[in-house]
Design a protein around this motif. Sequence first.
Motif, PDB file in Angstrom:
ATOM      1  N   VAL A   1      93.123  38.643   7.472  1.00 54.78           N
ATOM      2  CA  VAL A   1      93.947  37.724   6.698  1.00 54.78           C
ATOM      3  C   VAL A   1      95.419  38.424   6.440  1.00 54.78           C
ATOM      4  O   VAL A   1      96.400  37.497   6.628  1.00 54.78           O
ATOM      5  N   LEU A   2      95.549  39.656   6.244  1.00 53.73           N
ATOM      6  CA  LEU A   2      96.787  40.338   5.937  1.00 53.73           C
ATOM      7  C   LEU A   2      97.558  40.250   7.178  1.00 53.73           C
ATOM      8  O   LEU A   2      98.777  39.945   7.086  1.00 53.73           O
ATOM      9  N   GLU A   3      96.877  40.401   8.325  1.00 48.86           N
ATOM     10  CA  GLU A   3      97.709  40.306   9.942  1.00 48.86           C
ATOM     11  C   GLU A   3      98.234  38.780   9.962  1.00 48.86           C
ATOM     12  O   GLU A   3      99.334  38.534  10.314  1.00 48.86           O
ATOM     13  N   ASN A   4      97.417  37.703   9.514  1.00 47.58           N
ATOM     14  CA  ASN A   4      97.913  36.497   9.576  1.00 47.58           C
ATOM     15  C   ASN A   4      99.019  36.136   8.704  1.00 47.58           C
ATOM     16  O   ASN A   4     100.072  35.926   9.040  1.00 47.58           O
ATOM     17  N   ALA A   5      98.935  36.817   7.544  1.00 48.67           N
ATOM     18  CA  ALA A   5     100.081  36.785   6.468  1.00 48.67           C
ATOM     19  C   ALA A   5     101.371  37.453   7.209  1.00 48.67           C
ATOM     20  O   ALA A   5     102.541  36.784   6.862  1.00 48.67           O
ATOM     21  N   SER A   6     101.238  38.601   7.712  1.00 51.32           N
ATOM     22  CA  SER A   6     102.340  39.307   8.280  1.00 51.32           C
ATOM     23  C   SER A   6     102.941  38.343   9.511  1.00 51.32           C
ATOM     24  O   SER A   6     104.035  38.548   9.773  1.00 51.32           O
ATOM     25  N   LYS A   7     101.985  37.883  10.321  1.00 54.89           N
ATOM     26  CA  LYS A   7     102.432  37.053  11.309  1.00 54.89           C
ATOM     27  C   LYS A   7     103.196  35.902  10.969  1.00 54.89           C
ATOM     28  O   LYS A   7     103.943  35.537  11.612  1.00 54.89           O
ATOM     29  N   TYR A   8     102.859  34.979  10.083  1.00 54.72           N
ATOM     30  CA  TYR A   8     103.277  33.744   9.879  1.00 54.72           C
ATOM     31  C   TYR A   8     104.424  33.578   8.641  1.00 54.72           C
ATOM     32  O   TYR A   8     104.707  32.556   8.206  1.00 54.72           O
ATOM     33  N   THR A   9     104.523  34.777   7.922  1.00 54.10           N
ATOM     34  CA  THR A   9     105.489  34.695   6.882  1.00 54.10           C
ATOM     35  C   THR A   9     106.610  35.663   7.181  1.00 54.10           C
ATOM     36  O   THR A   9     106.460  36.390   7.899  1.00 54.10           O
ATOM     37  N   PRO A  10     107.875  35.307   6.565  1.00 58.63           N
ATOM     38  CA  PRO A  10     109.122  35.934   6.967  1.00 58.63           C
ATOM     39  C   PRO A  10     109.009  37.422   6.419  1.00 58.63           C
ATOM     40  O   PRO A  10     108.228  37.735   5.524  1.00 58.63           O
ATOM     41  N   ALA A  11     109.706  38.389   7.360  1.00 56.51           N
ATOM     42  CA  ALA A  11     109.543  39.808   6.978  1.00 56.51           C
ATOM     43  C   ALA A  11     110.125  40.030   5.711  1.00 56.51           C
ATOM     44  O   ALA A  11     110.967  39.069   5.156  1.00 56.51           O
ATOM     45  N   GLY A  12     109.548  40.724   4.948  1.00 57.50           N
ATOM     46  CA  GLY A  12     110.093  41.177   3.591  1.00 57.50           C
ATOM     47  C   GLY A  12     109.561  40.527   2.450  1.00 57.50           C
ATOM     48  O   GLY A  12     109.769  40.945   1.346  1.00 57.50           O
ATOM     49  N   THR A  13     108.836  39.457   2.562  1.00 60.71           N
ATOM     50  CA  THR A  13     108.219  38.581   1.481  1.00 60.71           C
ATOM     51  C   THR A  13     107.079  39.174   0.918  1.00 60.71           C
ATOM     52  O   THR A  13     106.164  39.580   1.972  1.00 60.71           O
ATOM     53  N   PRO A  14     106.706  39.171  -0.322  1.00 62.38           N
ATOM     54  CA  PRO A  14     105.848  39.989  -0.912  1.00 62.38           C
ATOM     55  C   PRO A  14     104.255  39.209  -0.671  1.00 62.38           C
ATOM     56  O   PRO A  14     104.135  38.199  -0.044  1.00 62.38           O
ATOM     57  N   ILE A  15     103.444  40.078  -0.580  1.00 57.12           N
ATOM     58  CA  ILE A  15     101.789  39.570  -0.531  1.00 57.12           C
ATOM     59  C   ILE A  15     101.139  40.189  -1.855  1.00 57.12           C
ATOM     60  O   ILE A  15     101.221  41.276  -2.417  1.00 57.12           O
ATOM     61  N   GLU A  16     100.370  39.255  -2.421  1.00 49.72           N
ATOM     62  CA  GLU A  16      99.642  39.560  -3.772  1.00 49.72           C
ATOM     63  C   GLU A  16      98.256  39.644  -3.289  1.00 49.72           C
ATOM     64  O   GLU A  16      97.765  38.608  -2.805  1.00 49.72           O
ATOM     65  N   ILE A  17      97.329  40.534  -4.184  1.00 51.10           N
ATOM     66  CA  ILE A  17      95.968  40.644  -3.778  1.00 51.10           C
ATOM     67  C   ILE A  17      95.572  40.820  -5.296  1.00 51.10           C
ATOM     68  O   ILE A  17      95.787  41.681  -5.932  1.00 51.10           O
ATOM     69  N   ARG A  18      94.849  39.663  -5.822  1.00 50.92           N
ATOM     70  CA  ARG A  18      93.983  39.853  -6.852  1.00 50.92           C
ATOM     71  C   ARG A  18      92.634  39.683  -6.857  1.00 50.92           C
ATOM     72  O   ARG A  18      92.238  39.006  -5.669  1.00 50.92           O
ATOM     73  N   ALA A  19      91.850  39.927  -7.847  1.00 48.71           N
ATOM     74  CA  ALA A  19      90.510  40.129  -7.655  1.00 48.71           C
ATOM     75  C   ALA A  19      89.840  39.967  -9.331  1.00 48.71           C
ATOM     76  O   ALA A  19      90.382  40.562  -9.915  1.00 48.71           O
ATOM     77  N   HIS A  20      88.886  39.064  -9.341  1.00 44.72           N
ATOM     78  CA  HIS A  20      88.408  38.787 -10.651  1.00 44.72           C
ATOM     79  C   HIS A  20      86.750  38.668 -10.579  1.00 44.72           C
ATOM     80  O   HIS A  20      86.448  38.083  -9.464  1.00 44.72           O
ATOM     81  N   ALA A  21      85.956  38.999 -11.702  1.00 51.19           N
ATOM     82  CA  ALA A  21      84.713  38.648 -11.464  1.00 51.19           C
ATOM     83  C   ALA A  21      84.278  37.275 -12.195  1.00 51.19           C
ATOM     84  O   ALA A  21      85.044  37.007 -13.454  1.00 51.19           O
ATOM     85  N   GLU A  22      83.528  36.363 -11.753  1.00 48.18           N
ATOM     86  CA  GLU A  22      83.103  35.018 -12.324  1.00 48.18           C
ATOM     87  C   GLU A  22      81.548  35.409 -12.515  1.00 48.18           C
ATOM     88  O   GLU A  22      80.890  36.627 -12.148  1.00 48.18           O
ATOM     89  N   THR A  23      80.818  34.394 -13.022  1.00 49.91           N
ATOM     90  CA  THR A  23      79.369  34.669 -13.518  1.00 49.91           C
ATOM     91  C   THR A  23      78.662  35.269 -12.400  1.00 49.91           C
ATOM     92  O   THR A  23      77.921  36.115 -12.318  1.00 49.91           O
ATOM     93  N   ASP A  24      78.454  34.269 -11.002  1.00 47.49           N
ATOM     94  CA  ASP A  24      77.755  34.731  -9.971  1.00 47.49           C
ATOM     95  C   ASP A  24      78.580  35.304  -8.800  1.00 47.49           C
ATOM     96  O   ASP A  24      77.914  36.074  -7.970  1.00 47.49           O
ATOM     97  N   ASP A  25      79.803  35.541  -8.801  1.00 49.13           N
ATOM     98  CA  ASP A  25      80.685  35.844  -7.665  1.00 49.13           C
ATOM     99  C   ASP A  25      81.661  36.775  -8.223  1.00 49.13           C
ATOM    100  O   ASP A  25      82.096  36.827  -9.311  1.00 49.13           O
ATOM    101  N   VAL A  26      82.283  37.468  -7.221  1.00 47.64           N
ATOM    102  CA  VAL A  26      83.851  38.041  -7.493  1.00 47.64           C
ATOM    103  C   VAL A  26      84.478  37.147  -6.504  1.00 47.64           C
ATOM    104  O   VAL A  26      84.345  37.161  -5.462  1.00 47.64           O
ATOM    105  N   VAL A  27      85.964  37.042  -7.083  1.00 49.03           N
ATOM    106  CA  VAL A  27      86.706  36.043  -6.241  1.00 49.03           C
ATOM    107  C   VAL A  27      88.057  37.190  -5.920  1.00 49.03           C
ATOM    108  O   VAL A  27      88.444  37.539  -6.829  1.00 49.03           O
TER     109      VAL A  27
END
Lengths: 229, 899
Positions: free
Chosen positions: B786-812
């Motif tokens: 996924v990160l490789e895709n992001a680096s391939k398809y977005t202009p250089a220097g644009t930021p990437i955000e990674i977020r995670a939170h827990a829900e009742t049955d899953d972690v998203v």
Amino acid sequence: MSENKPRVLIVEDESDIRRFVRMALESEGYEAYEADTLKRGLIEAGTRRPELVMLDLGLPDGDGVDFIRELRAWTGIPVIVLSARGAESDKIGALDAGADDYLVKPFGAGELLARVRAQFRRHAYADSGESLVSFGDVRIDLARRLVERNGQPLHLTPIEYRLLTFLVAQPDRVITHRQLLTKVWGPSHLEDLHYVRVHMANLRKKIERDPSMPKHVLTESGIGYRFVL
Amino acid sequence: MDSERPDPDKLLSQVQADEAKARRGKLKIFFGASAGVGKTYAMLGDARQQLLQGTDVVIGVVETHGRMETEVMADGMERLPLRDVPYRHRILKEFDIDGALARKPATILMDELAHSNVAGSRHPKRWQDVQELLDAGIDVYSTINVQHLESLNDIVSGITGIRVWETVPDRLFDEADEVVVVDFPPDELIERLRQGKVYLPEQAKLASKNFFRKGNLLALRELSLRRAANRVDDEMQAYRKRSSTAPVWPTRESLLACVEGGKGGGERGEKIVRSCARLAAQFDVPWHAVHVETRNYADEQQHQEMLRVLKLAQDLGATTATLSAPAIAPALVRYAREHNLSRLVMGRSHRRWRWPWQQTIGEAIEGEAGDLDILRVALPRKTRGGNEGGGKSRRGAAPVHWKGYAAAIAICGATTLAATPLLGRIELTNIVMLFLLAIVGVALAFGRGPAVLAAFVGVGLFDFFFVPPRFSFAVSDIQYLITFAVMLVVALVVGQLTAGLRVQVAAVTERERRISGLYEMSRELSATLLPEQVAEIGIRFLATEFGFKSVLLFADDEDKLQIMPGATTDVDMGVASWAFERGVAAGRGTDTLPASKCLVLPLKATMRLRGVLAVEPGGSGLLDPELRRVLDTCASLLAISVERIHYIDIAQKTTVQMESERLRNSLLSAISHDLRTPLASLVGLADTLQMTRPVPTGQQLEVIQSMRNSATRMNTLVGNLLDMARLESGAVQLNRQWQPLEEVIGTALGACASLLNGRPIRTDLAADLPLLHFDAVLIERVLVNVLENASKYTPAGTPIEIRAHAETDDVVLRIDDHGPGLPRGREEAIFEKFERGRRESATPGVGLGLTICRAIMQAHGGTIRGETRKEGGASFVVTLPRGKPPADDGGEELPDTQS
């Protein structure tokens, strides 16, 4: 001149890779010996007395892990394992048997030389017997069992302290989960791999600036950890 | 002291019985001496109280017979709708058992336990409906009169002169959890009757004058109270056994009811069976009912009578059997010894006249085994039942008989003709021998009756044609009278013996044929490899051995019944699935859906039910228990065969699967090795080329660098293809471990460090993320892709955000970039194999990255999807199931030594 050159033994059955590793090592001033089978490798290791071994795990006449066990019976010289991606269990087996690091094929010359340098450096460092260690903004006084960060005392739990000192003692070496478990919790907890992960995560929060992008305690996915000064 | 201690096995069985009882619903019976005592009223009163306490009570069936006070009691309670059942051009209202099971109330009221359902209902009797309701865990309230109890049925009819045909087995009454006796003084009952407050069915109205006499009512009252008292006594006994206040040792003396055949045997047998059932109930011992067959039934009617008696015995709780033997007494004794039965119950013989050397069966048993007790039961003198029904069938069976008798006469005549020319040449005594020979022949060919006839005819002919004076029955020499007498006796005895032998031989041959048939079938079954073959063999066996039509239904993988090919009849799927779901026989000859033309037997194998066997026996009578046993054996043989085939199948599939998996894995790793090694050399050699002296020029360096890049890309490609092949073939073994998500995000970022070169990466992981169970290497690959895709398809220097939170049955986990977003409408398509976001794009890749991601997430029980955010930029959302992380983190292992 040739007497002072560090000697490296390459045990690898693919002649092209052997040639490339040899050329890369020689360009850096090492003296390289080659062996294409496990048996040959053991003979060379006994006669040439190398200071480092590069070992391919997929040899035609035997298991690389056996080679490491035999080697470890008489010497503690660093061993770097060459293996394919996806063969995590082979790597873990080799590391548990006593290998120090691994390289995943294909690797570049730069990567190879960096690992070789790190192993030689580690050997020199391990002999120094220094009781003060520092990396990043952390200072460890092994004699007084004190850890400081930016000059402030850092409170570590006994487990975290043990983990840290065990890692710090062997920089640039890949340490498997199993080795950590045996060292810190004892041999009865070999199934509780999550112990290591939970406490390592806590330790990282205390010593790394950004725990999700660690600079010193690096994770080797599916294998273990590597401490980098 | 020891004897005071309850037997542990007993206690265990008690506990198990209690458990089974707890799962079952509770049965409460309102018991009365006769109609009109107010059972329904009492039941409704009790139900109202339950309703007030909040219990879910509904009315299944309540017959108020238009009585006001009862009607009022039932008012306002929930009534289950009745089912319309067409019956002889009328629509009858019947209880709807499926509706009741679906409604599943806590308690249901089922008036008139002894009621018979309309033909074609699931069960012929209401008490069977009640049992199914109890099995389903529903409590049942019901009512019953004393005359409806099976074992008291004949006594009541003896008192009142009215026979009631609707009966309920005693065990239902005895096993009821509660019995409430509704008592009403006879005088008041008669008064109520006079006032017309008692409902009487039409047919009983005529007899009501007789029935409701004070004497009758008193007797019935006594009978019902005594029966209820018996029950209380049993309860007391059971309680004493359980609490072992005083040990009551069970007697091992069981009863054997001996059911005799012959004319009117049905009625006699019924009497014996009922008496024996009552005795067994009083002694609280198990009992058996046995009929000994000494000859083939020439009369089908009698055979059916016997079967009916045995069925009655079974309903009353007996173990039944039909024995085939030359003599009754030894067979009974043997059976009694084999089953440890010490008391024989038999009818009192009232033959007015017999030969002095003839023994009754009882005497024969006394001679055979003096240690067995024999209880004699008085039998009705007139064999009314036997005569009534006999006429019709005798007409049906007549031709066979007459043929035998005619043949007997013809053979005697022929013997006379053959012997006439010999007269004078041989002695008269030898002519007697010829006649005896003829009689033996008749006995062998036509059985007992014709043999007797032949004996008399033979003696007559001999006298008439051969004994001087010839052609007259007169006898000149008195000595010939002895000859006649001896000849007659010998002829009769030899004839009897021979005929008996013939029957025996026939019976044994028949049995032997069946057994060898079964043996043959099991031998054939052991060689089968397909369920279809099993079906074919089973159906063929039933057709050749019994001439029965049959059909086999086997359960498929989803437990659905499938009709096997080769069926010679069809079966109502309702009956078949009923039998299959409950694992008991249904249809013809059973208590469930007896109107069905087929008998459906479940195929019980060791592990589970494998299907059902439906047999259409033809005819209309009851099934011989002996035959039923053979059918049961046949069903279990078929079941075992089907199970065996099932497991052979599984074993084979597993072997093939293991073999192909092994092959695939070794193939994949061979390909992987052979493709990667040259690439690894290429990358390394390109690097070494850079280091050679003289140092390469700028242009040469460029060539070397692109050589190296191509080789690396090729390696990634090969890796992806191989991974995809592995994932698709299911050859990937997840190495799942409990670990924090943070760690794998760290390694993924580390692996992509050069690609993400210089982009701001923001990670925001919730503090309460639990440990997750995943394969770190594979999840790292998902994130890297996924990160490789992001680096391939977005202009250089644009930021990437990674977020995670827990829900009742899953972690998203969300990975957001700030590029152009996903192509509209193709958010799902990009996960397809060889699909790329932008077809004409110059960005390298073959479109396997996201497919691999999805396969890995699916293997983890998680998901991955892509979307374009409103504010622009693509977002990949990964979810992983939380599962149950281990609670212990090993932190308490060491004492805190550092301060």
